[in-house]
Design an enzyme around this catalytic site. Sequence first.
Site, PDB file in Angstrom:
ATOM      1  N   ALA A  55       0.789  -1.346   0.123  1.00  0.00           N
ATOM      2  CA  ALA A  55      -0.018  -0.043  -0.073  1.00  0.00           C
ATOM      3  C   ALA A  55       0.693   1.162   0.102  1.00  0.00           C
ATOM      4  O   ALA A  55       2.042   1.062   0.197  1.00  0.00           O
ATOM      5  CB  ALA A  55      -0.947  -0.065   1.268  1.00  0.00           C
TER       6      ALA A  55
ATOM      7  N   GLU B 102       1.033   5.512   1.098  1.00  0.00           N
ATOM      8  CA  GLU B 102       0.400   6.522   1.688  1.00  0.00           C
ATOM      9  C   GLU B 102       0.315   7.900   1.038  1.00  0.00           C
ATOM     10  O   GLU B 102       0.359   9.022   1.728  1.00  0.00           O
ATOM     11  CB  GLU B 102       1.124   6.754   3.078  1.00  0.00           C
ATOM     12  CG  GLU B 102       2.540   7.292   3.059  1.00  0.00           C
ATOM     13  CD  GLU B 102       3.724   6.420   2.683  1.00  0.00           C
ATOM     14  OE1 GLU B 102       3.337   5.139   2.143  1.00  0.00           O
ATOM     15  OE2 GLU B 102       4.839   6.740   3.065  1.00  0.00           O
ATOM     16  N   ASN B 103       0.102   7.762  -0.218  1.00  0.00           N
ATOM     17  CA  ASN B 103      -0.088   9.231  -0.857  1.00  0.00           C
ATOM     18  C   ASN B 103      -1.306  10.120   0.000  1.00  0.00           C
ATOM     19  O   ASN B 103      -2.127   9.684   0.600  1.00  0.00           O
ATOM     20  CB  ASN B 103      -0.880   9.244  -2.304  1.00  0.00           C
ATOM     21  CG  ASN B 103       0.155   8.003  -3.063  1.00  0.00           C
ATOM     22  OD1 ASN B 103       1.272   8.057  -3.385  1.00  0.00           O
ATOM     23  ND2 ASN B 103      -0.857   7.044  -3.340  1.00  0.00           N
TER      24      ASN B 103
ATOM     25  N   GLU C 120      -0.830   2.755   7.000  1.00  0.00           N
ATOM     26  CA  GLU C 120      -0.902   4.114   6.025  1.00  0.00           C
ATOM     27  C   GLU C 120      -1.434   5.233   6.634  1.00  0.00           C
ATOM     28  O   GLU C 120      -1.103   6.418   6.374  1.00  0.00           O
ATOM     29  CB  GLU C 120      -1.800   3.471   4.819  1.00  0.00           C
ATOM     30  CG  GLU C 120      -1.230   2.272   3.976  1.00  0.00           C
ATOM     31  CD  GLU C 120       0.365   2.160   3.933  1.00  0.00           C
ATOM     32  OE1 GLU C 120       0.706   3.339   3.227  1.00  0.00           O
ATOM     33  OE2 GLU C 120       1.011   1.210   3.747  1.00  0.00           O
TER      34      GLU C 120
ATOM     35  N   HIS D 185       0.971   7.319   8.630  1.00  0.00           N
ATOM     36  CA  HIS D 185       1.727   8.096   7.653  1.00  0.00           C
ATOM     37  C   HIS D 185       1.386   9.570   7.521  1.00  0.00           C
ATOM     38  O   HIS D 185       1.851  10.361   7.087  1.00  0.00           O
ATOM     39  CB  HIS D 185       2.043   7.463   6.302  1.00  0.00           C
ATOM     40  CG  HIS D 185       3.148   6.356   6.568  1.00  0.00           C
ATOM     41  ND1 HIS D 185       4.320   6.515   6.945  1.00  0.00           N
ATOM     42  CD2 HIS D 185       3.179   5.070   5.719  1.00  0.00           C
ATOM     43  CE1 HIS D 185       4.910   5.405   6.738  1.00  0.00           C
ATOM     44  NE2 HIS D 185       4.397   4.469   5.931  1.00  0.00           N
TER      45      HIS D 185
ATOM     46  N   GLU E 224       8.975   4.588   8.398  1.00  0.00           N
ATOM     47  CA  GLU E 224       8.401   3.290   8.108  1.00  0.00           C
ATOM     48  C   GLU E 224       8.009   2.467   9.612  1.00  0.00           C
ATOM     49  O   GLU E 224       7.374   1.881   9.775  1.00  0.00           O
ATOM     50  CB  GLU E 224       9.177   2.426   7.568  1.00  0.00           C
ATOM     51  CG  GLU E 224       9.160   3.021   5.885  1.00  0.00           C
ATOM     52  CD  GLU E 224       7.564   2.891   5.162  1.00  0.00           C
ATOM     53  OE1 GLU E 224       6.281   2.566   5.961  1.00  0.00           O
ATOM     54  OE2 GLU E 224       7.189   3.406   4.399  1.00  0.00           O
TER      55      GLU E 224
END
Length: 885
Positions: free
Chosen positions: A279, A281-282, A315, A318, A337
Site C-alpha cells: 500500500a 500513503e499518498n 498507511e 503516515h 516506516e
Amino acid sequence: MMAETQSLEQFKGQARLPKFAVPKRYDLFLKPDLDACKFTGTVEITVDVVGDTRFLVLNAADLTVGNESIWFKGHGSSEKLFPTKITTVEIDELLVLLFSDVLPHGEGSLWIEFDGILNDRMKGFCRSAYKHNGENKNMAVTQFEPADARRCFPCWDEPAFKAAFKIILEVPSDHVALSNMPVTKEEVNGNVKKLFYQESPIMSTYLVAVVVGLFDFVEVSTTDGINVRVYCQVGKSNQGKFALDVAVKTLDLYKEYFAVPYPLPKLDMIAIPDFAAGAMENYGLVTYRETVLLYDERHSAAANKQSVATVVGHELAHMWFGNLVTMEWWTHLWLNEGFATWVSYLAADSLFPEWKIWTQFLDDTVSGLRLDALAESHPIEVDINHANEIDEIFDAISYLKGASLIRMLQCFLGVECFQKSLASYVKRYAFSNAKTEDLWDVLEEGSGEPVKMLMNSWTKQKGYPVVHVTLRDEKLELEQSHFLASGSAGAGEWIVPITLCCGSYATTKKFLLETKLELINVSQLFDSSVTNTGEKAGFFWIKLNVDQTGFYRVKYNGELETGIKYAIENNKLSATDRFGILDDSFALCMASKQNLSSLLSLMTAYRQEPEHTVISHLISVSYKVVSMIADASPEFSDGIKQFVIRLLQHSAERLGWDPKEGESHLDAKLRGEVLSALARFGHSATLDEALKRFDAFLNDRDTSLLPPDTRYAAYVAVMRGVDKTNKYGYDSLLKIYRETDLSQQEQTRILRCLASSPDPDIVSEALNFVLSSEVRNQDAVYGIAGISREGREVAWKWLKEKWEYISKTWTGFLITRFVSNIVSPFSSDEKADEIEEFFASRVTPAISRNLKQSLERVRINANWVRSIRNEDSLDAVIKELAQKY
Ligand code: BES
Ligand code: ZN
C-alpha cells in the site's frame, strides 16, 4: 559556489540536488490516454532562486521534453527566458537547464511541457489492467515513492523540497479521476472533462497521486466532517466497508494520539489491481493492493481481515508520521516506516483488543532480529548516495527493527511521557522535515533521560546484543556480546535497557546496561520472590527482557536455564515471555551456541500451550528444524516430524476443522496455521480430511465446506498428491485460480501453494505458470514463496535460465524476492559458491545487499547442518521425544 564557476559536471553523480533554487508550488496539468497508454502534461513551477546561479537543476526520467517548451520567467519579470542549453543526465535522472545570465533572486516561474508513456512497471505514472463489464480496460495510477515522481513530471524529487500542488486532470467524462485534494471545479466537454483540484498544503513530491478509471465507492464522514471513501472496481464496493470503518475510527484515534487533526479535507483509499508494494500513503489518496483493502465474506480469512486493519492503520499513521512530518532524507526512512508500523499496532490494539496484537507484534520483532543477526545487515540510519539505493532499505531493518526500537524506547520512557513528546514533535515539525536526532531531542526534553546517547547505539550501528546471564553467588552477572547468526563474534556494544523479574512479575527491576559486563545485586529480588511465591529456593527463575519489549536476546546459563523451563512448564510466565524464550533458544541453536537437543527439550514445555501467537511461533520454529534435520540427517526426518505433530496435537483437537459459533478471531486464525502445519508435516488424518473437504469444495464451491480460514491448509494438503495422481492437486488448484477472478486473496492463496509439490516437474511447471500472462507481475512473489524442498534445485535452475527475463521485468524490492526465496533455503557452502559465481557478473545495485544476505543465510544453514551432524546422541534424543510426546 559562484555562478561564474558553475559547470554541468558538478551536478553529476551527486546524492542530492543543489539548493540554489527551491520549488514552492507546482501547477500541474496531466492528460492520460488510457487506450494508447500515453500521457501529456505541463507544469509551471514557482521557483525561489536563493543563490547565484545560471543553472536550474531538477529531476526528470523517461519523459520527453521539447526544446521550445521550456522557459523561465524571473522574479518580477514577464519576459520568457529560454535556456541556452538543455541537458538530460540519464544515469542521475537529471534535467539541467543552463541560462545565458545569472537568474534574478526571488520567486520566478519555470514552465515545462512534456509527455510520457503509461508504463506497466508499477512505478511513476503507470497503467493497471482490469475488466469492466467483461471488457479489458486500463486505469492510470501513480506510484512515486521513493523517487519516481520524476517519471511523471519534472520536479525537485526529494522529500525535503516540500511544495504546494495544484493539479488539473483531463480525462474521459465517464471516468472517476482522483488526486490528493478534492475537486473544486469540473468542465465537461463532450467525451472529456477537465477537473480542477484544490491546492494542497505543502508536501513532498513522493506523496503526490493521481488515479483515473471506473470505480464504485462507499463513504462515511468522520465526526470532524472529513469525507472518507473506499474506492474499488465496479461491483465490489461492499467489500470496502470493513476498511472504511477501520479508517474512520483510526483517524479519530490518531487525532487524539498526535494531538493534531488530520490536515486534509478528504481521504480516499483505493484498491489497485496491479500494485508493487502492499500500500502507499499518498496524501489524501492512499493506494492499496486489493488483498489488503477489500474484505470478502466468502473468501477472506481472519488473517486477511487482520492485514486489512493493520495496513490501513499503517498507511493512515503516515498521514502524520511521514506526510505531515517528513524525513529530511532517505537515511531517516525508518522514522516513516518504523513509526507507521508501530503506530498501526496501537490502532489495532485499540480497535480490536481481542486480537492481542502486541503479542503478535513479536512476529515483527523476530523478523527484525533475524535480518539484523546477519553480518550483511545495515544500520537503521544508512547513507544513501544514489536514488537507486533507496528501494533496498524498505526492509525488515527500517520497518521491523525500527518499530521494535520504538517500542523498546516507549517502554523505557513510559507510555504517557512518550505520547506527549511525540505530540510535541509532530507539532514542531508539521509541514516540515526532521532527522532522527530531532526526534531524540524532543524525547530527551520530554523525559529528562539520555535518549540520544541510548538510541545512537541502536540506530547508528547494525546488529544487537545477546545478554548472557549467570548467577554468581547472590549476584547476577550480565555480559553482552554482538549476536550473529553465523556464530561469529561481532564487534558491537550497546546501551541496553534491561528489565528483569525474579520468581514473579510483582517485582521488576529496570536499569541500563552500559558496559560489556556488569554484576548486579539481586538479593533483594530473591528475597521478595521467595516470599511472594512461597516457593523453595532451587526453583527460582529469572526472566530478562520482561514481555520481550527489548531488541536483544538473552542466554541463560546453568541453573537459570533450568529455572526458565520450569517457569514455562508451571505456567509462571506471560505469553510474550514464553514466545521470547523459545525464539532466543532457537536463534542460539542456529548460531551453534546451544545444541539442538536442548532446543527440542525446551519445545516439549509448549505441548499444552494455549496462546495463538506462541503456537504459531512454535510452528515456524518447527518448520525450520524439520528442514535442517532433513538436510543434516535425513534418517531422523520421520522421528522429528512425529515429534512436532504431537506438539500440535493439543491445539489441533481443540480447534478441529469447522469454525465454532462465536469463536475468537485468534482461534479462527490459528486453526488455519495448525492444520496447514500438520498437512506439511504429513499428518495422515489431517491429509485425509483435507482431501475429502477439498473434493467436495471443488465440485460445488460451497464455502461452508471449506471456509476461508482452512482453505489454505486444504490446498497445502492436496498439493502433496496423496492417494491421487500427483497432478490432481496442481490441476485442480489451477482450475479454482482461473475461476476465481473476483478475489485476489483467493488467487494469492493458491499461488502460494502451486510450487509446494514434492514433484520437481510440477514445481517447474508452477514456476513457468508464474511467468505467464495469467499471473500479474505483482503476484509473482507469491508463486515463488512456497517452493517445496524437493523443488529447490529445479527452482534454482529455473532462476538461472530465466534471469535475463526476470531482471528485465521486475525491479526494486520485487526482484529481490526472486533471489531471497530461491537462494536462502539451500544449506551447503558448495551451493553458496555456485550461486555466488552465477551472480558475479549479474549483480546490480538493486539486488546486491539482498544477494549477500541470502548467501550468508545459506552459509549459516550449512554451519547449522554441520553442528547437527556432529551432535552426540541426537539420534537417541529424537527417538525418545517422538515416542514420549
Ligand atoms: N511507504 C510504503 C510503500 C512503499 C514501499 C513505497 C516501498 C515504496 C517502496 C507504505 O507505507 C508501506 O509501508 N507499505 C507496506 C505495507 C505496510 C502495512 C507494511 C508494504 O508495501 O509492504
Ligand atoms: Zn509505510
